[in-house]
Every structure is written in structure tokens, then in C-alpha cells.
Scaffold this active site. Structure first.
Site, mmCIF file in Angstrom:
data_model
loop_
_atom_site.group_PDB
_atom_site.id
_atom_site.type_symbol
_atom_site.label_atom_id
_atom_site.label_comp_id
_atom_site.label_asym_id
_atom_site.label_seq_id
_atom_site.Cartn_x
_atom_site.Cartn_y
_atom_site.Cartn_z
ATOM 1 C CG HIS A 132 -3.239 3.054 3.226
ATOM 2 N ND1 HIS A 132 -3.590 2.798 1.764
ATOM 3 C CD2 HIS A 132 -3.115 1.873 3.645
ATOM 4 C CE1 HIS A 132 -4.064 1.524 1.671
ATOM 5 N NE2 HIS A 132 -3.551 0.929 2.565
ATOM 6 C CB CYS A 157 -0.739 0.058 1.223
ATOM 7 S SG CYS A 157 -2.031 -1.353 1.373
ATOM 8 C CG ASN A 167 -6.253 -1.330 1.421
ATOM 9 O OD1 ASN A 167 -5.878 -0.615 0.642
ATOM 10 N ND2 ASN A 167 -5.693 -1.867 2.606
HETATM 11 N N1 ACO Z 1 -17.771 -10.551 8.562
HETATM 12 C C1 ACO Z 1 -18.054 -11.141 9.780
HETATM 13 N N2 ACO Z 1 -17.280 -11.276 10.626
HETATM 14 C C2 ACO Z 1 -16.071 -11.737 10.540
HETATM 15 C C3 ACO Z 1 -15.523 -11.073 9.261
HETATM 16 C C4 ACO Z 1 -16.512 -10.565 8.214
HETATM 17 N N3 ACO Z 1 -16.081 -10.142 6.935
HETATM 18 N N4 ACO Z 1 -14.052 -11.130 9.045
HETATM 19 C C5 ACO Z 1 -13.985 -11.479 10.479
HETATM 20 N N5 ACO Z 1 -14.828 -11.962 11.145
HETATM 21 C C6 ACO Z 1 -14.957 -12.646 12.457
HETATM 22 C C7 ACO Z 1 -13.597 -13.285 12.679
HETATM 23 O O1 ACO Z 1 -13.761 -14.465 12.407
HETATM 24 C C8 ACO Z 1 -13.766 -12.857 14.278
HETATM 25 O O2 ACO Z 1 -14.631 -13.969 14.798
HETATM 26 P P1 ACO Z 1 -14.043 -14.681 16.306
HETATM 27 O O3 ACO Z 1 -14.136 -13.619 17.225
HETATM 28 O O4 ACO Z 1 -15.309 -15.697 16.425
HETATM 29 O O5 ACO Z 1 -12.937 -15.407 15.811
HETATM 30 C C9 ACO Z 1 -14.136 -11.783 14.710
HETATM 31 O O6 ACO Z 1 -14.868 -11.132 13.272
HETATM 32 C C10 ACO Z 1 -12.994 -10.573 14.759
HETATM 33 O O7 ACO Z 1 -11.901 -10.696 14.014
HETATM 34 P P2 ACO Z 1 -10.920 -9.658 14.174
HETATM 35 O O8 ACO Z 1 -9.779 -9.994 13.140
HETATM 36 O O9 ACO Z 1 -10.273 -9.814 15.574
HETATM 37 O O10 ACO Z 1 -11.393 -8.450 13.890
HETATM 38 P P3 ACO Z 1 -10.805 -6.797 14.045
HETATM 39 O O11 ACO Z 1 -11.639 -5.886 14.893
HETATM 40 O O12 ACO Z 1 -9.311 -6.797 14.121
HETATM 41 O O13 ACO Z 1 -10.914 -6.376 12.644
HETATM 42 C C11 ACO Z 1 -9.898 -6.054 10.426
HETATM 43 C C12 ACO Z 1 -10.348 -6.911 11.330
HETATM 44 C C13 ACO Z 1 -10.835 -5.228 9.691
HETATM 45 C C14 ACO Z 1 -9.222 -6.990 9.392
HETATM 46 C C15 ACO Z 1 -8.565 -5.326 11.066
HETATM 47 O O14 ACO Z 1 -7.958 -6.185 11.768
HETATM 48 C C16 ACO Z 1 -7.754 -4.401 10.145
HETATM 49 O O15 ACO Z 1 -8.194 -3.440 9.482
HETATM 50 N N6 ACO Z 1 -6.602 -4.915 9.994
HETATM 51 C C17 ACO Z 1 -5.536 -4.078 9.059
HETATM 52 C C18 ACO Z 1 -5.694 -4.407 7.939
HETATM 53 C C19 ACO Z 1 -4.559 -3.452 7.024
HETATM 54 O O16 ACO Z 1 -4.239 -2.446 7.319
HETATM 55 N N7 ACO Z 1 -3.929 -4.197 6.046
HETATM 56 C C20 ACO Z 1 -2.717 -3.541 5.547
HETATM 57 C C21 ACO Z 1 -2.723 -2.845 4.352
HETATM 58 S S1 ACO Z 1 -3.350 -3.696 3.119
HETATM 59 C C22 ACO Z 1 -2.328 -3.877 1.778
HETATM 60 O O17 ACO Z 1 -1.030 -3.482 1.986
HETATM 61 C C23 ACO Z 1 -2.718 -4.581 0.652
#
Ligand code: ACO
Length: 332
Positions: A257, A115, A287
């Protein structure tokens, strides 16, 4: 030493809108979960039928930036494209864009920095201008992440989207423009976010059947990435401000970003800046990796969010890990 001024911006997005409700029919998810955890409401998905390849989107964004800059494609002497989703492993997307633009006098190449790809590309161009090896350059960030997603993995497919943004940068004697760029990487953490299979899976599939069974995949360890994104974006924003002897009050607009509204809010809280000074469009596009900053910058520019003389701070974080910043003094 010449200064690098951004003299034109442009962007291009695919026609097809994929809403959170649409995603509810594809994977086990909900509009409520996606909105609350990421701030994303919809994203754009490219289509071959609409002629929305990586090179097509990049070319359209570039033409708009070139039009605003009022330069001819022949005057470009450098084209650098940030992307992790080129149409082909080779040649580069930049060379394909060069052909479409008829930019016969440019050197053209791609940069892969997750990114942070656009800011890495902007830094290369800024350095080339400072060194006197380039006078007018095109910098593009473009992605079609929809083509490398595993559409059965709800933890990633709801977050990403397609699009392109571009800027024209010109060498001028006047002060202002790109005041600084800072680039960082930590390869020890590459496995927090990576793509497998397409363009270089580490092992060769034994049979064609194995290829069929193996979907495109994108692996992300969201939680540790989230924490690092907030911390590293805040740190590199502070570094850019201190390098330029500026405080957050001196910065007119932050363009981070666009990965997740909670990451952006976390950074704003750390830097003690109100969200009104932070440009966001993650709700519309999700994203879009390398495309996210130039797409946001172009929208902010066309909406009149920057005035001539404003300080604008761009900060990125992504796969690699990579993170980067650029402090601008807006000249348009
Ligand atoms: N719908 C419903 N539930 C979901 C989904 C979905 N789409 N995806 C995951 N869940 C569930 C998981 O299974 C988990 O369930 P569990 O608690 O029963 O195990 C629960 O939701 C919580 O999951 P977490 O991963 O802990 O959720 P979090 O609050 O951390 O949010 C997210 C996840 C949005 C991915 C966040 O961690 C994030 O934004 N991370 C950074 C992403 C990023 O910046 N990437 C880098 C740049 S990308 C690039 O370079 C291409």
C-alpha cells in the site's frame, strides 16, 4: 479446486495534477516538508467536469483490465469494488460500474475496508472461485479521497489523492495465480483514522446551517498509525511468506500500500529486502487508499516489472484498522 488467475490489470487516474507547490498556496505547508515526511511530490484530484466520479474512474480502470484479459463484460459473474468514497451511499459503486460495462450477468457489491479494500475484495473473489460459485470476476479499488478531505487540515490533505485500479480474475485448473490471502482487523483502533459527516456521521445535524459550518473531515492520528503500519505490514508479509513456504528472496516484487515512502522503507528494512524489489509510485499519487495497490500493480505490470512465474506479494494497511496480504504467482 479451481485456481484464481489475474488475467488482466488496468488503472485510471484523474487528469488534474496537484503538486506540493500548489498545496503551499492552500495550507501552511512546504514541498520540503511533504517530500521529506512522506515521499509524495504530487497527487491527482478528480473533477466532475472531466467526468471523474468514483464510478467513472472505476469503469475506465475496469475497461482496461477487461481489454487485457480479453474477456467480454457479459462473462463477468462477480464485480467487487473496494472503496470508502462511493458516489452515493447506495446503490453500490459496483452496480454503477456493472451498468457502464453492460456486465448483465454479474452480481455486484462494494467492500469498505479502508486502504485494505482492494485486498479484501480480492480475497472474497478468490474464495468464491475456490468454492466454484464464480468463474470470471472483476475486482476494483477506487477512491476520490479529495471529496471527503478537510482542505484546511494540513496534516491530512497533503497525503491523499484520487485514482482507480482493477483486475480481472479467472477460474482455471492450472496451478499458480492467487496462492493465498490473509485478512486482519482491529476495530479497537478505529478512531486512529476516520471520516466524519459524509455517509453517516454519528449524530444528525440539528439544522442546515450546522451542516454548512461542518466541512467534510478526515481525522488521522498519524504517528501511532505510522508505527502500526510498519509493524503490521511486516508481520502480514512474513505470515504470507511462511504460509507459502517462501522467503523474501523467493519474492520477485513487493507491492505494498502506497501511504508514505517511510512506511514502505520501514517495512523493507524489517523484512531485509532491498528497495529495488519494492514497487513504489507514492511520489506520483499520494495515498489513494483502496486504489493504491491495483494502481501500483497495473503500472508494475505495464512496465514489465513481473515475469511469468514470479512471486508477487501485495500488502495493505489502513483505516479500521485493517491489514491484509495476497501472495501471487504471476501468470501473465
Ligand atoms: N506541513 C508542514 N508541517 C506539518 C504538516 C504539513 N503538511 N502536517 C503536520 N505538520 C507539522 C505538525 O503540526 C507537527 O508540528 P509540531 O512538531 O510543531 O507539533 C510536525 O509537522 C510533525 O508532525 P508529526 O505528525 O509528528 O509528523 P510525522 O513525522 O509523524 O509525519 C505523517 C506525519 C506523514 C502523517 C506520518 O505520521 C504518517 O505517514 N502516518 C501514517 C499515515 C497512514 O499510514 N495512514 C493510514 C492509511 S490511510 C487510509 O487508510 C485512508
Amino acid at each position: 479446486m479451481p485456481n484464481s488467475h489475474i488475467i488482466g490489470t488496468g488503472s485510471s487516474i484523474p487528469k488534474r495534477v496537484l503538486s506540493n507547490s500548489d498545496l503551499e498556496t492552500i495550507v501552511d505547508t512546504s514541498d520540503e516538508w511533504i517530500s521529506r515526511r512522506s515521499g509524495i511530490k504530487e497527487r491527482r484530484i478528480s473533477s466532475k467536469k472531466e467526468k471523474e466520479s468514483t464510478a467513472d474512474l472505476a469503469t475506465r480502470a475496469s475497461l482496461k483490465a477487461i481489454e487485457m484479459a480479453n474477456v467480454s463484460p457479459e462473462s463477468l459473474d462477480l464485480i467487487v469494488v473496494g472503496t470508502v468514497t462511493p458516489d452515493r451511499q447506495f446503490p453500490s459503486s459496483a452496480c454503477m460500474v456493472q451498468k457502464e460495462l453492460n456486465a448483465a450477468n454479474a452480481a455486484a457489491f462494494d467492500i469498505s475496508a479502508g486502504c485494505s479494500g482492494f485486498l479484501y475484495a480480492l480475497s472474497v473473489v478468490d474464495n468464491a472461485i475456490s468454492a466454484g460459485t464464480c468463474k470470471t470476476a472483476l475486482v476494483v479499488g477506487v477512491e476520490r479521497l479529495s471529496t471527503i478531505l478537510n482542505w484546511e487540515d494540513r496534516s491530512t490533505c497533503v497525503l491523499l489523492g484520487d485514482g482507480a485500479g482493477a483486475v480481472v480474475v479467472s477460474a482455471v485448473p492450472e496451478q499458480g495465480g492467487i496462492l493465498s490471502t490473509h485478512l486482519k482487523s482491529d476495530g479497537h483502533l478505529w478512531d486512529l483514522l476516520y471520516s466524519s459527516y459524509r455517509n453517516g456521521n454519528s449524530h444528525t445535524p440539528e439544522t442546515l446551517r450546522e451542516i454548512d459550518k461542518k466541512p467534510f473531515d478526515l481525522k488521522m492520528d498519524g504517528n501511532p498509525l505510522f508505527k502500526r503500519a510498519v509493524g503490521y505490514l511486516s508481520d502480514i508479509a512474513r505470515e504470507a511468506m511462511s504460509h507459502n513456504a517462501l522467503t523474501s528472496e523467493d519474492v520477485g516484487l513487493f507491492v505494498p500500500h502506497q501511504a508514505n515512502i517511510r512506511i514502505i522503507q520501514g517495512m523493507a528494512k524489517n523484512l531485509r529486502i532491498p528497495m529495488e524489489k519494492v514497487y513504489t509510485n507514492v511520489h506520483k499519487y499520494g495515498n489513494t487508499s483502496s486504489a493504491s495497490i491495483p494502481l501500483a500493480l497495473d503500472e508494475a505490470n505495464r512496465e514489465g516489472r513481473m515475469k511469468t512465474g514470479d512471486h508477487v506479494l501485495l500488502v495493505a494497511f489502513g483505516a479500521g484498522l485493517t491489514w491484509a496480504s495476497s501472495m501471487l504467482k504471476w501468470v501473465l
